[in-house]
Design a protein around this motif. Structure first.
Motif, mmCIF file in Angstrom:
data_model
loop_
_atom_site.group_PDB
_atom_site.id
_atom_site.type_symbol
_atom_site.label_atom_id
_atom_site.label_comp_id
_atom_site.label_asym_id
_atom_site.label_seq_id
_atom_site.Cartn_x
_atom_site.Cartn_y
_atom_site.Cartn_z
ATOM 1 N N ASP A 120 35.399 72.550 65.874
ATOM 2 C CA ASP A 120 35.568 73.952 66.265
ATOM 3 C C ASP A 120 36.021 74.766 65.050
ATOM 4 O O ASP A 120 37.176 75.169 64.922
ATOM 5 N N VAL A 121 35.070 74.968 64.162
ATOM 6 C CA VAL A 121 35.307 75.710 62.916
ATOM 7 C C VAL A 121 34.164 76.709 62.743
ATOM 8 O O VAL A 121 32.995 76.349 62.880
ATOM 9 N N LYS A 122 34.520 77.937 62.432
ATOM 10 C CA LYS A 122 33.492 78.955 62.223
ATOM 11 C C LYS A 122 33.600 79.488 60.802
ATOM 12 O O LYS A 122 34.677 79.898 60.354
ATOM 13 N N ILE A 123 32.465 79.455 60.091
ATOM 14 C CA ILE A 123 32.413 79.955 58.717
ATOM 15 C C ILE A 123 31.388 81.081 58.656
ATOM 16 O O ILE A 123 30.199 80.859 58.928
ATOM 17 N N VAL A 124 31.849 82.277 58.343
ATOM 18 C CA VAL A 124 30.947 83.434 58.229
ATOM 19 C C VAL A 124 30.991 83.929 56.788
ATOM 20 O O VAL A 124 32.031 84.409 56.305
ATOM 21 N N LYS A 125 29.862 83.805 56.097
ATOM 22 C CA LYS A 125 29.792 84.267 54.706
ATOM 23 C C LYS A 125 29.843 85.796 54.656
ATOM 24 O O LYS A 125 29.271 86.472 55.519
ATOM 25 N N THR A 126 30.522 86.297 53.651
ATOM 26 C CA THR A 126 30.639 87.749 53.467
ATOM 27 C C THR A 126 30.177 88.128 52.063
ATOM 28 O O THR A 126 29.998 87.268 51.198
ATOM 29 N N ALA A 127 29.984 89.422 51.845
ATOM 30 C CA ALA A 127 29.499 89.889 50.535
ATOM 31 C C ALA A 127 30.604 89.910 49.495
ATOM 32 O O ALA A 127 30.351 89.750 48.299
ATOM 33 N N ARG A 128 31.829 90.102 49.942
ATOM 34 C CA ARG A 128 32.947 90.194 49.003
ATOM 35 C C ARG A 128 34.238 89.843 49.742
ATOM 36 O O ARG A 128 34.229 89.563 50.928
ATOM 37 N N GLY A 129 35.345 89.881 48.993
ATOM 38 C CA GLY A 129 36.640 89.676 49.637
ATOM 39 C C GLY A 129 37.222 88.290 49.489
ATOM 40 O O GLY A 129 38.315 88.017 49.982
ATOM 41 N N GLY A 130 36.485 87.375 48.827
ATOM 42 C CA GLY A 130 36.998 86.026 48.663
ATOM 43 C C GLY A 130 36.965 85.215 49.965
ATOM 44 O O GLY A 130 36.261 85.565 50.917
ATOM 45 N N ILE A 131 37.747 84.157 50.001
ATOM 46 C CA ILE A 131 37.781 83.279 51.174
ATOM 47 C C ILE A 131 39.064 83.543 51.960
ATOM 48 O O ILE A 131 40.165 83.419 51.433
ATOM 49 N N GLU A 144 33.070 74.316 46.098
ATOM 50 C CA GLU A 144 32.192 73.233 45.623
ATOM 51 C C GLU A 144 30.769 73.440 46.134
ATOM 52 O O GLU A 144 29.797 73.074 45.474
ATOM 53 N N PHE A 145 30.667 74.034 47.346
ATOM 54 C CA PHE A 145 29.356 74.316 47.934
ATOM 55 C C PHE A 145 28.903 75.744 47.636
ATOM 56 O O PHE A 145 28.038 76.286 48.321
ATOM 57 N N LYS A 146 29.537 76.344 46.606
ATOM 58 C CA LYS A 146 29.173 77.677 46.137
ATOM 59 C C LYS A 146 29.368 78.760 47.205
ATOM 60 O O LYS A 146 28.631 79.750 47.250
ATOM 61 N N ILE A 147 30.340 78.559 48.066
ATOM 62 C CA ILE A 147 30.740 79.593 49.031
ATOM 63 C C ILE A 147 32.035 80.213 48.511
ATOM 64 O O ILE A 147 33.091 79.579 48.536
ATOM 65 N N VAL A 148 31.942 81.444 47.999
ATOM 66 C CA VAL A 148 33.108 82.077 47.365
ATOM 67 C C VAL A 148 33.630 83.266 48.163
ATOM 68 O O VAL A 148 34.735 83.752 47.902
ATOM 69 N N ASN A 149 32.828 83.743 49.121
ATOM 70 C CA ASN A 149 33.249 84.831 50.004
ATOM 71 C C ASN A 149 32.929 84.452 51.445
ATOM 72 O O ASN A 149 31.752 84.292 51.799
ATOM 73 N N ALA A 150 33.962 84.318 52.248
ATOM 74 C CA ALA A 150 33.728 83.920 53.645
ATOM 75 C C ALA A 150 34.991 84.102 54.475
ATOM 76 O O ALA A 150 36.111 84.045 53.951
ATOM 77 N N ASN A 151 34.773 84.314 55.779
ATOM 78 C CA ASN A 151 35.867 84.294 56.747
ATOM 79 C C ASN A 151 35.790 82.972 57.499
ATOM 80 O O ASN A 151 34.737 82.632 58.048
ATOM 81 N N VAL A 152 36.876 82.227 57.476
ATOM 82 C CA VAL A 152 36.906 80.891 58.099
ATOM 83 C C VAL A 152 37.961 80.875 59.200
ATOM 84 O O VAL A 152 39.104 81.278 58.981
ATOM 85 N N VAL A 153 37.549 80.412 60.383
ATOM 86 C CA VAL A 153 38.490 80.258 61.495
ATOM 87 C C VAL A 153 38.472 78.799 61.933
ATOM 88 O O VAL A 153 37.413 78.264 62.287
ATOM 89 N N VAL A 154 39.621 78.143 61.905
ATOM 90 C CA VAL A 154 39.754 76.737 62.298
ATOM 91 C C VAL A 154 40.543 76.689 63.604
ATOM 92 O O VAL A 154 41.699 77.096 63.655
ATOM 93 N N ARG A 155 39.908 76.173 64.663
ATOM 94 C CA ARG A 155 40.542 76.172 65.988
ATOM 95 C C ARG A 155 40.960 74.782 66.458
ATOM 96 O O ARG A 155 41.386 74.617 67.601
ATOM 97 N N GLU A 156 40.792 73.788 65.601
ATOM 98 C CA GLU A 156 41.257 72.446 65.938
ATOM 99 C C GLU A 156 41.570 71.684 64.664
ATOM 100 O O GLU A 156 41.122 72.053 63.574
ATOM 101 N N GLU A 157 42.355 70.635 64.787
ATOM 102 C CA GLU A 157 42.691 69.786 63.638
ATOM 103 C C GLU A 157 41.413 69.167 63.080
ATOM 104 O O GLU A 157 40.624 68.570 63.822
ATOM 105 N N ILE A 158 41.196 69.310 61.778
ATOM 106 C CA ILE A 158 40.030 68.706 61.134
ATOM 107 C C ILE A 158 40.470 68.026 59.849
ATOM 108 O O ILE A 158 41.563 68.248 59.347
ATOM 109 N N ASN A 159 39.575 67.177 59.315
ATOM 110 C CA ASN A 159 39.796 66.591 57.997
ATOM 111 C C ASN A 159 38.701 67.076 57.054
ATOM 112 O O ASN A 159 37.821 67.864 57.449
ATOM 113 N N ALA A 160 38.729 66.613 55.830
ATOM 114 C CA ALA A 160 37.756 67.062 54.821
ATOM 115 C C ALA A 160 36.327 66.705 55.223
ATOM 116 O O ALA A 160 35.398 67.499 55.036
#
Length: 374
Positions: free
Chosen positions: A185-196, A218-234
């Protein structure tokens, strides 16, 4: 040797060497709070290298197995050669799979139908796999491709070799299949600016925000909004980023228990923790296995009713858990969705015969449905 061929070989050798080097580094690094970040980055680098390796191997030799899905769910029997998959298929279904007391009896995919509690489930006996299957050993890639399109994996393990279960789990994992898990339950939305920007609704103990940010980079995602709704690992975060994983339920079956002592069965059970023990040859535990397959596929039965008539309680319609009225309409006829007016529902509704106008209404086991069309 042609210079271009030699260059490709050198690149391939370098890629394999880097993969081995990272795998060794991860295995030798003791996991704790201090090493959590470094291990996360190693795993991200490893995932990228493996994806590059897969991309280079696409389109190369190897003819896949063509299997048409049918019935109320597809189950794949996965195991090493000579573990009794053909015998089990014949015990579960009406198939007549060749049986031999030697390895690699099954050289193609052999289907059968398990008819149980009105459900007709497709069971596939695929060629045995061995260590290195995900990398292509013994046509392993083709076999594992069949699994990705299944609804349930049945790991069949010989009582003499419980250690094979760990090997099979790794091959399935390397084929990008996650067993008995759900999509994180993780949502990653890439954005144009603003960092992570990282937000979490739970306390993160297995991965910190710095590690999340650096893995994304590492995956070249430098601007994004990330929401983590459950415990996750790498590993789970990387799975979400790559977005190419398949999540499937699985059953682990220990076979040939008729050939060993109770003490040996106990040792094997302690080693691999099977869901069920059977003897396909002696038909021991087959009834219980059928029930387990049925439940693991999350099958439900619904009954149809015509206007001013009693419901047909003899022939249920087989659906999957979380199915909706829209799914029911689609199963009956493709035009029913457009023609749907309302349904009357007995069972899961607030009161008997409740009018339901939303196609998104979720059905429950043993519901009685009366469809009304425009």
């Amino acid at each position: 040797m042609d210079k271009s061929i030699e260059a490709k070989k050198e690149k391939k050798d370098f890629l394999l060497e880097r993969i081995r080097e990272l795998e060794e580094r991860i295995s030798k690094t003791k996991y704790n709070k201090k090493t959590q970040h470094a291990i996360g980055l190693y795993k991200a680098q490893l995932a990228k290298l493996k994806e590059k390796q897969r991309a280079r191997s696409k389109g190369k030799k190897g003819k896949g197995y063509a299997v048409r899905k049918t019935g109320d769910g597809t189950v794949v029997l996965l195991g090493f050669p000579s573990v009794g998959k053909s015998t089990l298929l014949n015990a579960l279904t009406n198939a007549k799979s060749p049986i031999g007391h030697y390895a690699f009896t099954t050289l193609t995919v052999i289907p059968g139908i398990l008819d149980y509690k009105y459900a007709k489930m497709q069971v596939l006996d695929v060629p045995g796999v061995v260590r290195g299957a995900a990398a292509g050993t013994g046509r392993g890639k083709e076999v594992l491709a069949v699994i990705r399109n299944a609804d349930l994996i049945l790991f069949l393990i010989e009582v003499f070799h419980p250690e094979h279960f760990d090997v099979l789990k790794k091959e399935v994992y390397d084929a990008d299949v996650r067993i008995n898990q759900k999509f994180p339950d993780v949502k990653i939305v890439k954005t144009a600016r603003g960092g992570i920007n990282i937000g979490a609704t739970v306390k993160l103990t297995r991965i910190d925000k710095k590690t999340i940010e650096d893995i994304l980079k590492e995956f070249k995602i430098v601007n994004a909004n990330v929401v983590v709704r459950e415990e996750i690992n790498a590993d789970q975060l990387i799975d979400v980023i790559e977005g190419n994983k398949v999540y499937l339920p699985a059953i682990t079956v220990l076979n040939k228990i008729d050939m060993v002592t109770e003490e040996e069965i106990k040792k094997a059970k302690n080693r691999m923790k099977p869901d069920i023990c059977v003897s396909a040859e002696e038909n021991t535990g087959i009834g219980e296995l059928k029930e387990l397959i049925y439940r693991k596929l999350r099958i439900i039965k619904v009954y149809l009713k015509e206007f001013n008539k009693k419901a047909d309680m003899e022939e249920p319609l087989i659906m999957w858990e979380n199915a909706t009225l829209k799914d029911l309409c689609l199963k009956l006829h493709k035009d029913f969705v457009d023609k749907f007016k309302f349904a009357k529902v007995w069972g899961s509704s607030r009161f008997p015969g409740q009018h339901i106008t939303k196609l998104s209404y979720e059905l429950k086991d043993k519901d009685i449905i009366e469809l009304r069309m425009k």
